[in-house]
Design an enzyme around this catalytic site. Structure first.
Site, mmCIF file in Angstrom:
data_model
loop_
_atom_site.group_PDB
_atom_site.id
_atom_site.type_symbol
_atom_site.label_atom_id
_atom_site.label_comp_id
_atom_site.label_asym_id
_atom_site.label_seq_id
_atom_site.Cartn_x
_atom_site.Cartn_y
_atom_site.Cartn_z
ATOM 1 N N THR A 1 43.702 34.604 38.222
ATOM 2 C CA THR A 1 42.903 33.451 37.795
ATOM 3 C C THR A 1 42.978 33.213 36.290
ATOM 4 O O THR A 1 42.968 32.067 35.825
ATOM 5 C CB THR A 1 41.425 33.691 38.202
ATOM 6 O OG1 THR A 1 41.392 33.822 39.612
ATOM 7 C CG2 THR A 1 40.529 32.562 37.774
ATOM 8 N N ASP B 1 49.287 35.851 42.639
ATOM 9 C CA ASP B 1 47.893 36.004 42.995
ATOM 10 C C ASP B 1 47.808 37.492 43.364
ATOM 11 O O ASP B 1 48.639 37.976 44.137
ATOM 12 C CB ASP B 1 47.567 35.138 44.212
ATOM 13 C CG ASP B 1 46.090 35.203 44.553
ATOM 14 O OD1 ASP B 1 45.423 34.167 44.473
ATOM 15 O OD2 ASP B 1 45.601 36.301 44.906
ATOM 16 N N SER B 2 46.851 38.205 42.803
ATOM 17 C CA SER B 2 46.916 39.669 42.933
ATOM 18 C C SER B 2 46.759 40.156 44.366
ATOM 19 O O SER B 2 47.039 41.308 44.663
ATOM 20 C CB SER B 2 45.888 40.336 42.029
ATOM 21 O OG SER B 2 44.607 40.235 42.587
ATOM 22 N N SER B 3 46.314 39.255 45.268
ATOM 23 C CA SER B 3 46.214 39.704 46.661
ATOM 24 C C SER B 3 47.607 39.987 47.234
ATOM 25 O O SER B 3 47.733 40.619 48.281
ATOM 26 C CB SER B 3 45.460 38.686 47.508
ATOM 27 O OG SER B 3 45.861 37.394 47.179
ATOM 28 N N THR C 1 41.727 39.567 39.873
ATOM 29 C CA THR C 1 40.667 40.562 40.095
ATOM 30 C C THR C 1 40.685 41.142 41.504
ATOM 31 O O THR C 1 40.162 42.231 41.735
ATOM 32 C CB THR C 1 39.276 39.934 39.855
ATOM 33 O OG1 THR C 1 39.126 38.837 40.750
ATOM 34 C CG2 THR C 1 39.114 39.481 38.420
ATOM 35 N N ASP C 2 41.281 40.404 42.466
ATOM 36 C CA ASP C 2 41.168 40.834 43.864
ATOM 37 C C ASP C 2 41.647 42.259 44.090
ATOM 38 O O ASP C 2 40.978 43.049 44.747
ATOM 39 C CB ASP C 2 41.957 39.875 44.777
ATOM 40 C CG ASP C 2 41.222 38.548 44.939
ATOM 41 O OD1 ASP C 2 40.045 38.476 44.523
ATOM 42 O OD2 ASP C 2 41.824 37.593 45.461
HETATM 43 N N1 ASP Z 1 42.827 35.532 43.818
HETATM 44 C C1 ASP Z 1 42.777 35.845 42.417
HETATM 45 C C2 ASP Z 1 43.665 37.056 42.178
HETATM 46 O O1 ASP Z 1 43.236 38.147 42.427
HETATM 47 C C3 ASP Z 1 41.393 36.114 42.010
HETATM 48 C C4 ASP Z 1 41.232 36.476 40.559
HETATM 49 O O2 ASP Z 1 42.144 36.535 39.780
HETATM 50 O O3 ASP Z 1 40.087 36.713 40.177
HETATM 51 O O4 ASP Z 1 44.779 36.899 41.733
#
Ligand code: ASP
Length: 528
Positions: free
Chosen positions: A35, A108-110, A140-141
């Protein structure tokens, strides 16, 4: 030689120390996505390239307008120039100079996996000597998983690696990205915390102790079983030095990247779970380890006639490593109740107070280590390798809050004993749990290791290194212990420091080269 003499030498020899005029720390920022770098698009937020130019260059707190020279970054062995920026001077009278390296594909970290972790580890490894610290920007994921994985993959880490991200993109008017990134840069640029850390919402956590607790709050992370390593307030940055983990082997920094996350799995127990469900997971092709998330202090249903425990015991006999982690946010797994005792007897390892993220990462790291047997993996799972768990037998020791006068007295006493070469006294002082003083410095910025680097007793130098003294801290003249040892013509000291991963800082190189006319071989050995 006492500590005062050591300072005199370093100043006399270098009439104009390289870094005194404008001290700055160099930081490599690795952008993996998330994000923090996203922008609005017709399809919602998407990762965007050009973070340095679009998000950092226009902000005065990230750019003092000094237009510093480019810095070189090595990726896959190829060196490329990147624009660098510099923060205004901090309250600690330093600038932080940084460059941003962006992953070819922003994630996207997922979607991150072991390949992404290896990519981050490689970038840190290849650029380790040229930078004082590393900041990794990440979604953050899966941030807590990446922090845990890197904490094991980066072996004998001697410099700060801080991961951060944000809940709102930097380009949004109201965001947490600005504070999270600036806080990470300031901590990484000023404090020698040689750990993989997670910085979020004004707090620095040990990376392998952190977990994501909110999908929307700015306070998205917590470290439920371990206090924060540092906190930022309006007045100051408070670092809990007594909590900082330090590498204690005479070995240089290295990375271990050959891991396969597909070898391990994580399974959450729930009331009524069928033994067949667990058995099916445990019989997956190629599975080598399982993190079992159990109730409370490590309890699981036994199943009719103990069928569930039998499934687990059979898997352990087939060589599968199973670790018991509690579903609770705080507390530890202990065989306090009968069900937990049954699991332990079946060969399930009590995972103490590890997070599931840390247990999963540690298991896949250990299983991929060359020369590991199942027995060794089982053994290491309950030992703290990077501060990821509290060993059950360890005595808890807390320093009194008001330590300043004693702390200074102890530091001075340590300095004198080192310069006198009194090994016994140094050992005695360090035994009384004062080893956290090792990375503290005196009025001239010299740490105990600076003093030992030119001291009369090389065994004291070895002892300090084995207790986790940092080889990378520079004194107020910008000198590392390695520079001082080479300058003093001490071959044994230089060799030992090199074995521990010491290297000359880029700011010392020019002076080192000019000194190399004398003791040429020694300066060469030091890396000049
Ligand atoms: N979906 C995002 C990720 O983890 C969420 C984030 O960055 O907070 O890449």
């Amino acid at each position: 030689m006492d500590s005062t003499n050591t300072t005199e030498i370093s100043i006399k020899v270098d009439q104009v120390p390289d870094n005194v005029a404008a001290p700055e720390s160099r930081i490599l920022v690795v952008m993996t996505g998330g994000t923090i770098c996203m922008r609005r698009s017709p399809d919602g937020f998407v990762p965007a390239r050009g973070f340095l130019e679009s998000s950092l260059a226009p902000r005065p707190s990230f750019n003092d307008g000094s237009k510093p020279d480019d810095l070189q970054i090595i990726v896959d062995g190829v060196e490329t120039s990147y624009h660098s920026l510099r923060t205004p001077i901090s309250t600690y009278e330093k600038h932080v100079r940084y460059v941003v390296y962006e992953f070819a594909e922003l994630l996207d970290s997922s979607s991150i996996n072991a390949n992404g972790w290896a990519q981050i580890a490689e970038v840190v490894y290849q650029n380790y000597r040229a930078f004082d610290a590393f900041v990794v920007l990440h979604g953050t994921d899966s941030l807590a998983y990446t922090c845990s994985a890197l904490s094991f993959m980066l072996q004998n880490l001697g410099k700060p690696v801080i991961l951060t991200g944000s809940q709102a993109p930097m380009l949004e008017l109201q965001n947490d990205a600005t504070d999270n990134l600036l806080g990470s840069l300031i901590i990484a640029g000023h404090f020698m915390i040689p750990e993989v850390c997670l910085f979020f919402n004004h707090k620095l956590y040990r990376g392998n102790r952190a977990t994501k607790i909110s999908a929307s709050e700015f306070a998205a992370f917590a470290s439920p079983n371990f206090p924060p390593l540092a906190t930022i307030s309006s007045l100051k940055i408070h670092v809990s030095w007594e909590l900082i983990y330090r590498p204690t082997h005479i070995k240089a920094f290295n990375i271990q990247t050959n891991r396969a996350t597909s070898d391990v799995a994580c399974l959450r127990i729930f009331p009524g779970i069928k033994p067949e469900m667990i058995d099916a997971v445990l019989k997956l092709d190629g599975l080598k380890g399982l993190v079992l998330e159990t109730f409370g202090s490590g309890n699981a249903p036994g199943g009719a006639d103990g069928a569930l425990v039998k499934v687990l015991a059979d898997a352990v006999k087939r060589g599968i490593v199973i670790v018991n982690i509690t579903q609770c946010l705080t507390g530890t797994v202990t065989p306090l109740y009968e069900p937990a005792m049954h699991l332990k007897r079946a060969g399930v390892i009590p995972g103490a107070d590890m997070t599931s993220e840390a247990a999963l990462a540690k298991m896949s790291y250990l299983l991929a280590l060359p020369g590991m047997t199942t027995e060794k993996v089982i053994n290491q799972m309950s030992v703290s390798l990077r501060g990821e768990l509290t060993e059950q037998t360890a005595t808890a020791f807390a320093h009194p809050r008001d330590v300043l006068p004693t702390h200074l007295a102890n530091l001075t006493q340590l300095g004198y004993s080192i310069s006198k070469g009194d090994h016994e006294e140094v050992e005695r002082l360090l035994k009384s749990d004062l080893s956290w003083l090792l990375n503290e410095s005196d009025y001239s910025g010299n740490t105990p290791l600076h003093i030992a680097a030119t001291g009369p007793n090389v065994d004291i130098l070895r002892l300090l290194l084995q207790q986790g003294a940092s080889v990378h801290i520079r004194n107020k003249s910008g000198r590392t212990p390695l520079f001082l040892a080479a300058n003093a013509g001490l071959t044994e000291h230089v060799t030992l420091l090199k074995q521990s991963g010491a290297h000359l800082h880029s700011g010392e190189m020019a002076t080192a080269k000019s000194h190399a006319r004398k003791h040429l071989d020694l300066w060469r050995a030091a890396g000049a």
